[in-house]
Design an enzyme around this catalytic site. Structure first.
Site, short mmCIF file in Angstrom:
data_model
loop_
_atom_site.label_atom_id
_atom_site.label_comp_id
_atom_site.label_asym_id
_atom_site.label_seq_id
_atom_site.Cartn_x
_atom_site.Cartn_y
_atom_site.Cartn_z
N LYS A 1 0.79 -1.23 0.00
CA LYS A 1 0.00 0.00 0.00
C LYS A 1 0.83 1.29 0.00
O LYS A 1 0.27 2.37 -0.10
CB LYS A 1 -0.95 0.00 1.20
CG LYS A 1 -2.13 -0.95 1.06
CD LYS A 1 -3.20 -0.38 0.16
CE LYS A 1 -4.49 -1.18 0.27
NZ LYS A 1 -5.59 -0.56 -0.49
N SER B 1 -0.03 -9.99 -0.18
CA SER B 1 -0.13 -8.53 -0.27
C SER B 1 0.35 -7.79 0.97
O SER B 1 0.68 -6.60 0.90
CB SER B 1 -1.57 -8.13 -0.59
OG SER B 1 -2.46 -8.74 0.34
#
Length: 319
Positions: A53, A304
């Site tokens: 992110k 992720s």
């Protein structure tokens, strides 16, 4: 329609390269033997802030006009986007305000503050925290940084896909978790830009499959979202993301939270990697036979992030 080429992603990667890590693709003998595929894990838990992110906000802030930089930025997030925005803002010298749901993981709240952002707790789901963020745009003139439905953000997140195809040019398929769809949008365009034959497969929780339901109906759907996995928990996928997924993603599969949580433990036990729920979703889909590919296919699995609430482990007895 929003479309990016491989060259676009190369330019973004060069722009953000000084501030991110090129995370490794790790082989997993056990996952390969279990699935019959040649699998490698894109270990984005080793990224700064513990997830992918950071990539998108770094790109967005690098391109932000000076007057917007002076006023500052605001976002809403389940946690990882918050930390990504906070650190990217710090790197670029921008004030960051982060709106989080009141039930956000305490460690993520603390980490976000640690990166220098101001945290505002509001509501019980991302959508409610998001309304607070939009209010601050109106009242304080802050620039809104959407967690997934933003072209500059998608371009940044897609650099993860660029790294995969650079490190493994003959990869056959990439399996990616889907929350709002920002990551898979970027990864799918980067992958197809390298080789249109690469299959890109998304994984959602069947307790909240916003993108899958939208693809099935041919229009964006707002769902009753029951998943408790924060990286997968949205009622409505992004509009830009939906358009990209329609054009560039080959399949979306879904399975229940409990199977995804089982896969978290599996990855920790077998691969010695700390993964959060969303990151374990692609592994869960592989373990449950939902990814249908020819035997021996080269499959990249996107882990992720690794920001897990470990408070539950405290006070327990371990070997």
């Amino acid at each position: 329609m929003f479309t990016l080429t491989l060259r676009d992603f190369q330019e973004v990667r060069a722009r953000i390269a000084p501030h991110i890590k090129h995370t490794p693709l790790l082989s997993s003998r056990q996952l390969s033997e279990t699935t019959g595929y040649d699998t490698r894990l894109k270990a984005e838990m080793f990224q700064r802030v513990g997830s992918y992110k950071i990539r998108g906000p770094l790109n967005k802030f690098a391109l932000m006009p000076e007057d917007q930089k002076r006023r500052g930025a605001v976002c809403s997030s389940a946690g990882n986007h918050a930390q990504g925005v906070a650190l990217a803002a710090k790197i670029h010298g921008i004030r960051a305000v982060v709106c989080m749901a009141q039930n956000a993981t305490p460690s993520k709240i603390a980490a976000t503050k640690g990166y220098g952002a101001e945290v505002v707790l509001h509501g019980n789901i991302w959508d409610e925290a998001n309304e607070k963020a939009k209010e601050l745009v109106r009242t304080e003139g802050l620039t809104y940084v959407h967690p997934f439905d933003d072209e500059q953000l998608i371009a940044g997140q897609g650099t993860l896909g660029l790294e995969i195809v650079q490190d493994w040019p003959d990869v056959d398929a990439i399996v990616v978790p889907i929350g709002g769809g920002g990551l898979i949008s970027g990864v799918s365009m980067a992958a197809k830009g390298h080789n249109p034959k690469i299959r890109v497969i998304g994984v959602e929780s069947s307790d909240g499959p916003a993108m899958q339901k939208s693809i099935q109906s041919g229009k964006l759907e707002t769902i009753d979202c029951k998943t408790v996995i924060d990286g997968l928990r949205v009622r409505r996928a992004g509009e830009i993301n939906f358009s990209v997924v329609q054009r560039f993603v080959d399949d979306i599969v879904a399975l229940p939270d409990r199977d995804i949580f089982d896969a978290m433990i599996w990855v920790m036990e077998r691969c010695k990697l700390v993964v959060e729920g969303a990151a374990a979703a692609p592994v869960a889909a592989l373990l449950h036979g939902l990814i249908q590919l020819p035997a021996g296919s080269r499959v990249a699995v996107v882990l992720s992030g690794g920001n897990v609430n470990l408070q539950q482990l405290r006070g327990l007895t371990w070997n």
